[in-house]
Design an enzyme around this catalytic site. Structure first.
Site, short mmCIF file in Angstrom:
data_model
loop_
_atom_site.label_atom_id
_atom_site.label_comp_id
_atom_site.label_asym_id
_atom_site.label_seq_id
_atom_site.Cartn_x
_atom_site.Cartn_y
_atom_site.Cartn_z
N GLU A 26 11.86 -10.89 -18.33
CA GLU A 26 11.62 -9.81 -19.30
C GLU A 26 12.92 -9.46 -20.04
O GLU A 26 13.99 -9.51 -19.44
CB GLU A 26 11.11 -8.56 -18.57
CG GLU A 26 9.77 -8.71 -17.91
CD GLU A 26 9.36 -7.46 -17.15
OE1 GLU A 26 10.03 -6.42 -17.27
OE2 GLU A 26 8.37 -7.53 -16.40
N ASP A 41 1.35 -7.49 -15.94
CA ASP A 41 2.09 -6.51 -16.74
C ASP A 41 3.59 -6.78 -16.65
O ASP A 41 4.36 -6.25 -17.44
CB ASP A 41 1.79 -5.09 -16.27
CG ASP A 41 2.49 -4.04 -17.13
OD1 ASP A 41 2.28 -4.06 -18.36
OD2 ASP A 41 3.25 -3.22 -16.58
N ARG A 91 6.82 -6.02 -9.98
CA ARG A 91 7.97 -6.57 -10.67
C ARG A 91 7.75 -8.06 -10.87
O ARG A 91 7.14 -8.73 -10.05
CB ARG A 91 9.25 -6.35 -9.86
CG ARG A 91 9.71 -4.89 -9.82
CD ARG A 91 10.20 -4.42 -11.18
NE ARG A 91 10.79 -3.10 -11.14
CZ ARG A 91 10.14 -1.97 -11.42
NH1 ARG A 91 8.84 -2.01 -11.76
NH2 ARG A 91 10.78 -0.81 -11.40
N LEU A 119 0.85 -1.20 0.00
CA LEU A 119 0.00 0.00 0.00
C LEU A 119 0.88 1.25 0.00
O LEU A 119 0.85 2.06 0.92
CB LEU A 119 -0.95 0.00 1.21
CG LEU A 119 -2.12 0.99 1.10
CD1 LEU A 119 -3.12 0.50 0.06
CD2 LEU A 119 -2.81 1.16 2.45
N GLY A 120 1.69 1.37 -1.06
CA GLY A 120 2.42 2.61 -1.30
C GLY A 120 1.54 3.55 -2.09
O GLY A 120 0.31 3.46 -2.07
N ARG A 178 4.79 -4.42 5.24
CA ARG A 178 5.62 -4.91 6.34
C ARG A 178 5.08 -4.44 7.69
O ARG A 178 5.22 -5.12 8.69
CB ARG A 178 7.07 -4.46 6.16
CG ARG A 178 7.81 -5.22 5.06
CD ARG A 178 9.17 -4.64 4.82
NE ARG A 178 9.08 -3.29 4.25
CZ ARG A 178 10.13 -2.55 3.95
NH1 ARG A 178 11.35 -3.00 4.17
NH2 ARG A 178 9.97 -1.35 3.41
N ILE A 192 1.08 3.76 -5.34
CA ILE A 192 0.30 3.05 -6.35
C ILE A 192 -0.78 2.21 -5.70
O ILE A 192 -1.95 2.24 -6.11
CB ILE A 192 1.22 2.19 -7.23
CG1 ILE A 192 2.12 3.08 -8.10
CG2 ILE A 192 0.39 1.25 -8.12
CD1 ILE A 192 3.22 2.34 -8.81
N HIS A 213 5.00 -4.87 -19.65
CA HIS A 213 5.59 -3.95 -18.69
C HIS A 213 5.44 -2.49 -19.14
O HIS A 213 6.41 -1.74 -19.25
CB HIS A 213 7.07 -4.26 -18.45
CG HIS A 213 7.57 -3.69 -17.15
ND1 HIS A 213 8.64 -4.21 -16.47
CD2 HIS A 213 7.17 -2.62 -16.41
CE1 HIS A 213 8.88 -3.50 -15.37
NE2 HIS A 213 7.99 -2.53 -15.33
#
Length: 310
Positions: free
Chosen positions: A259, A254, A230, A150-151, A173, A153, A277
């Site tokens: 990659e 995504d 990621r 929950l940053g 965390r 984004i 991505h």
């Protein structure tokens, strides 16, 4: 005289031209060009622009005796040698906040696409198949949305979930101060509670394969996974097994391991929607990222504090 900037990522012509007004740009978006640029221009380079996925190595930094600014153009910086750079006194910045809305939009696009089976329905319509011959798909609204990370984004994903009348929970965390959302102290518990699990956590060693077979089993046969963080965060082999066996219902990705090569284990599966991505890429997001870098760089070379330090 403009300072020299080593650019290690692909940028469009408009972005390069804009940056070129402030810098002598050395453009090296692939490995061969990078090696040549370091050998030929290493002594003159004062700043480096990269991203979290491409990064830059400590060995590369050691070939730049006069570098003083290292920037990740997006929010991620998992492949930057932070301690090594700090030991050299190099200022570190990223693009936090520049593409959050774009990534959150894309996360919901993937969620809608995989839950409602949009790619298949599009093809079926083109083939003349009518709705009575197609299976019913779940609704999105009034479900439980779990967010891993929950940053900035993740918080915007949560807002979009609220627009769909979803109940939203999250795992970090530690609990995010000031958040009224339901907190789970481990990912497995969050997955078990969720109908949809959106992964928006940073990459790096600390989150390697955070979403593993155990988490996918907890998400369950009616559950859907979306990853816009990621590729390393999700265990691809475990995901392929879960999708094939019906352990989970579907996934929208995504990002993926290996990659830019597409994930071979997932390509034949109907219950996966893949994009290359680009969740954080739009004309608006790219322009904001470039502007953020330039604003930071101007402040740094003017002897002022940067705006988005790492």
């Amino acid at each position: 005289m403009k300072p020299s900037l080593l650019v290690l990522i692909h940028l469009n012509d408009a972005s390069l031209a804009k940056i070129g007004a402030d810098f002598d740009v050395i453009y090296a978006p692939d490995a061969a060009q990078r090696a040549a640029a370091l050998a030929e221009h290493g002594d003159s380079i004062r700043a480096v622009l990269t991203n979290g996925g491409t990064g830059v190595s400590a060995a590369d930094i050691d070939q730049l005796p006069h570098v003083e600014l290292l920037s990740a153009i997006g929010a991620g910086y998992e492949n930057l040698p932070l301690d090594h750079a700090r030991a050299r006194g190099i200022v570190l910045i990223n693009g936090a906040g520049t593409n959050d809305n774009c990534v959150a939009d894309h996360a919901f696009a993937l969620l809608l696409a995989v839950v409602r089976d949009m790619p298949y329905l599009d093809q079926a319509t083109r083939d003349g198949v009518w709705r009575d011959d197609l299976p019913l798909r779940p609704a999105i609204s009034h479900k439980r949305l779990g967010i891993v990370g929950l940053g900035n984004i993740g918080e915007k994903v949560a807002r979009r979930g609220a627009g769909f009348d979803m109940e939203v929970g999250y795992h970090n965390r530690k609990p995010r101060e000031g958040s009224s959302l339901r907190y789970f102290d481990n990912v497995t518990a969050l997955a078990q509670w969720s109908d949809f699990l959106v992964v928006a956590t940073p990459g790096g060693a600390g989150t390697q394969h955070l979403i593993d077979g155990k988490v996918l089993e907890a998400l369950g046969p009616q559950g859907f996974l979306v990853n816009v963080s990621r590729g390393s965060v999700v265990d691809t082999a475990a995901l392929a097994k879960a999708l094939t066996s019906g352990t989970i219902a579907g996934a929208g990705l995504d990002v993926y391991e290996g990659e830019p090569n597409p994930p071979q284990a997932l390509l034949a599966l109907r219950n996966v929607v893949l994009t290359p991505h680009l969740a954080g890429r739009s004309p608006e997001a790219i322009a904001a990222s470039v502007d953020n870098f330039l604003n930071n760089a101007r402040r740094h070379f003017a002897g002022e504090p940067v705006l988005t330090p790492i």
